[in-house]
Design a protein around this motif. Sequence first.
Motif, PDB file in Angstrom:
ATOM      1  N   MET A   2       0.847  -1.175   0.000  1.00  0.00           N
ATOM      2  CA  MET A   2       0.000   0.000   0.000  1.00  0.00           C
ATOM      3  C   MET A   2       0.893   1.238   0.000  1.00  0.00           C
ATOM      4  SD  MET A   2      -2.955   1.208   2.767  1.00  0.00           S
ATOM      5  CE  MET A   2      -3.289  -0.452   3.184  1.00  0.00           C
ATOM      6  N   SER A   3       0.519   2.186  -0.839  1.00  0.00           N
ATOM      7  CA  SER A   3       1.317   3.406  -0.918  1.00  0.00           C
ATOM      8  C   SER A   3       1.210   4.196   0.383  1.00  0.00           C
ATOM      9  CB  SER A   3       0.844   4.268  -2.091  1.00  0.00           C
ATOM     10  OG  SER A   3      -0.417   4.845  -1.793  1.00  0.00           O
ATOM     11  N   THR A   4       2.221   5.004   0.623  1.00  0.00           N
ATOM     12  CA  THR A   4       2.232   5.840   1.820  1.00  0.00           C
ATOM     13  C   THR A   4       1.062   6.816   1.789  1.00  0.00           C
ATOM     14  OG1 THR A   4       4.625   5.662   1.953  1.00  0.00           O
ATOM     15  CG2 THR A   4       3.618   7.464   3.168  1.00  0.00           C
ATOM     16  N   LYS A   5       0.783   7.372   0.600  1.00  0.00           N
ATOM     17  CA  LYS A   5      -0.329   8.328   0.488  1.00  0.00           C
ATOM     18  C   LYS A   5      -1.647   7.652   0.834  1.00  0.00           C
ATOM     19  CE  LYS A   5      -2.781  11.445  -2.470  1.00  0.00           C
ATOM     20  NZ  LYS A   5      -2.640  12.649  -3.159  1.00  0.00           N
ATOM     21  N   LYS A   6      -1.869   6.442   0.318  1.00  0.00           N
ATOM     22  CA  LYS A   6      -3.112   5.735   0.613  1.00  0.00           C
ATOM     23  C   LYS A   6      -3.202   5.408   2.099  1.00  0.00           C
ATOM     24  CE  LYS A   6      -6.046   1.903  -0.817  1.00  0.00           C
ATOM     25  NZ  LYS A   6      -6.231   0.803  -1.767  1.00  0.00           N
ATOM     26  N   ALA A   7      -2.107   4.955   2.696  1.00  0.00           N
ATOM     27  CA  ALA A   7      -2.088   4.644   4.132  1.00  0.00           C
ATOM     28  C   ALA A   7      -2.388   5.904   4.947  1.00  0.00           C
ATOM     29  CB  ALA A   7      -0.741   4.052   4.534  1.00  0.00           C
ATOM     30  N   ASP A   8      -1.831   7.041   4.532  1.00  0.00           N
ATOM     31  CA  ASP A   8      -2.086   8.303   5.235  1.00  0.00           C
ATOM     32  C   ASP A   8      -3.565   8.702   5.131  1.00  0.00           C
ATOM     33  OD1 ASP A   8       0.578   8.439   5.965  1.00  0.00           O
ATOM     34  OD2 ASP A   8       1.105   9.943   4.437  1.00  0.00           O
ATOM     35  N   LEU A   9      -4.155   8.490   3.962  1.00  0.00           N
ATOM     36  CA  LEU A   9      -5.564   8.820   3.779  1.00  0.00           C
ATOM     37  C   LEU A   9      -6.464   7.904   4.615  1.00  0.00           C
ATOM     38  CD1 LEU A   9      -5.586   9.570  -0.048  1.00  0.00           C
ATOM     39  CD2 LEU A   9      -5.983  11.215   1.810  1.00  0.00           C
ATOM     40  N   ILE A  10      -6.093   6.634   4.691  1.00  0.00           N
ATOM     41  CA  ILE A  10      -6.860   5.705   5.530  1.00  0.00           C
ATOM     42  C   ILE A  10      -6.762   6.135   6.986  1.00  0.00           C
ATOM     43  CG2 ILE A  10      -6.890   3.329   6.429  1.00  0.00           C
ATOM     44  CD1 ILE A  10      -6.189   2.426   3.535  1.00  0.00           C
ATOM     45  N   ASP A  11      -5.564   6.476   7.433  1.00  0.00           N
ATOM     46  CA  ASP A  11      -5.381   6.942   8.808  1.00  0.00           C
ATOM     47  C   ASP A  11      -6.201   8.212   9.069  1.00  0.00           C
ATOM     48  OD1 ASP A  11      -3.669   4.857   9.398  1.00  0.00           O
ATOM     49  OD2 ASP A  11      -1.840   6.054   9.169  1.00  0.00           O
ATOM     50  N   ALA A  12      -6.221   9.123   8.097  1.00  0.00           N
ATOM     51  CA  ALA A  12      -6.993  10.361   8.251  1.00  0.00           C
ATOM     52  C   ALA A  12      -8.491  10.057   8.351  1.00  0.00           C
ATOM     53  CB  ALA A  12      -6.719  11.303   7.077  1.00  0.00           C
ATOM     54  N   ALA A  13      -8.971   9.116   7.524  1.00  0.00           N
ATOM     55  CA  ALA A  13     -10.396   8.740   7.577  1.00  0.00           C
ATOM     56  C   ALA A  13     -10.727   8.100   8.918  1.00  0.00           C
ATOM     57  CB  ALA A  13     -10.739   7.806   6.418  1.00  0.00           C
ATOM     58  N   LEU A  14      -9.863   7.220   9.401  1.00  0.00           N
ATOM     59  CA  LEU A  14     -10.103   6.568  10.692  1.00  0.00           C
ATOM     60  C   LEU A  14     -10.106   7.591  11.829  1.00  0.00           C
ATOM     61  CD1 LEU A  14      -7.973   3.322  10.249  1.00  0.00           C
ATOM     62  CD2 LEU A  14     -10.470   3.533  10.213  1.00  0.00           C
ATOM     63  N   SER A  15      -9.184   8.528  11.775  1.00  0.00           N
ATOM     64  CA  SER A  15      -9.166   9.588  12.789  1.00  0.00           C
ATOM     65  C   SER A  15     -10.444  10.409  12.719  1.00  0.00           C
ATOM     66  CB  SER A  15      -7.953  10.500  12.586  1.00  0.00           C
ATOM     67  OG  SER A  15      -6.763   9.801  12.849  1.00  0.00           O
ATOM     68  N   GLY A  16     -10.921  10.667  11.502  1.00  0.00           N
ATOM     69  CA  GLY A  16     -12.150  11.419  11.317  1.00  0.00           C
ATOM     70  C   GLY A  16     -13.353  10.715  11.914  1.00  0.00           C
ATOM     71  N   ILE A  17     -13.404   9.397  11.781  1.00  0.00           N
ATOM     72  CA  ILE A  17     -14.503   8.636  12.383  1.00  0.00           C
ATOM     73  C   ILE A  17     -14.481   8.815  13.897  1.00  0.00           C
ATOM     74  CG2 ILE A  17     -15.413   6.329  12.842  1.00  0.00           C
ATOM     75  CD1 ILE A  17     -14.402   5.540  10.019  1.00  0.00           C
ATOM     76  N   GLY A  18     -13.309   8.727  14.484  1.00  0.00           N
ATOM     77  CA  GLY A  18     -13.179   8.896  15.936  1.00  0.00           C
ATOM     78  C   GLY A  18     -13.597  10.286  16.383  1.00  0.00           C
ATOM     79  N   ARG A  19     -13.159  11.307  15.650  1.00  0.00           N
ATOM     80  CA  ARG A  19     -13.529  12.684  16.006  1.00  0.00           C
ATOM     81  C   ARG A  19     -15.031  12.903  15.844  1.00  0.00           C
ATOM     82  NH1 ARG A  19      -9.033  13.495  12.867  1.00  0.00           N
ATOM     83  NH2 ARG A  19     -10.308  14.343  11.172  1.00  0.00           N
ATOM     84  N   THR A  20     -15.605  12.309  14.811  1.00  0.00           N
ATOM     85  CA  THR A  20     -17.045  12.442  14.584  1.00  0.00           C
ATOM     86  C   THR A  20     -17.824  11.768  15.707  1.00  0.00           C
ATOM     87  OG1 THR A  20     -16.722  12.545  12.194  1.00  0.00           O
ATOM     88  CG2 THR A  20     -18.920  11.927  12.967  1.00  0.00           C
ATOM     89  N   ALA A  21     -17.403  10.590  16.127  1.00  0.00           N
ATOM     90  CA  ALA A  21     -18.076   9.887  17.228  1.00  0.00           C
ATOM     91  C   ALA A  21     -18.012  10.710  18.512  1.00  0.00           C
ATOM     92  CB  ALA A  21     -17.452   8.509  17.438  1.00  0.00           C
ATOM     93  N   GLU A  22     -16.863  11.316  18.758  1.00  0.00           N
ATOM     94  CA  GLU A  22     -16.703  12.137  19.965  1.00  0.00           C
ATOM     95  C   GLU A  22     -17.620  13.357  19.909  1.00  0.00           C
ATOM     96  OE1 GLU A  22     -15.254  15.541  22.171  1.00  0.00           O
ATOM     97  OE2 GLU A  22     -14.807  15.310  20.040  1.00  0.00           O
TER      98      GLU A  22
END
Length: 150
Positions: free
Chosen positions: A1-21
């Motif tokens: 997996m490319s670094t850019k794709k991994a970074d985007l996945i991490d950003a989306a996962l962080s966004g889910i957490g922030r949205t839940a909070e």
Amino acid sequence: MSTKKADLIDAALSGIGRTAERAMRMNQRAAARLGINPTDMQVLQLLQSAPRTSTDLAKLTGLTTASMTGLIDRLEKAHFVTRVRDESDRRRILIHLNDSRARTEIAPLYGPLLGTWRRALSTYTPEELTLIADFLTRVEQAFDQELDPR
């Protein structure tokens, strides 16, 4: 997996957490404005989709059935819910959300947020909205699998 794709996945996962909070904080604020506690608000939200038994509500919230009975008593006294005998099984009592009260007192608390979301979503193309809806469905399915892994 490319670094850019991994970074985007991490950003989306962080966004889910922030949205839940933020959703949790929004529900706490709405509950305070209604003069109820956040667990009461959680039950009202669970009843939006369909009436449920007190046992079902207890399981979904992690409360004991005795605690749920007290919670339902409070919500019934405040005219947020009613107890209705199940037509198909007269032994069961279903808890119904008072739709009129929900529309007049609860909906206005969330209306501005829903309007903002609607405006934000309207900027996407139908194809992008299809992708967003698919993603959110997958997030819900992941939650469901973790919460009830049957």
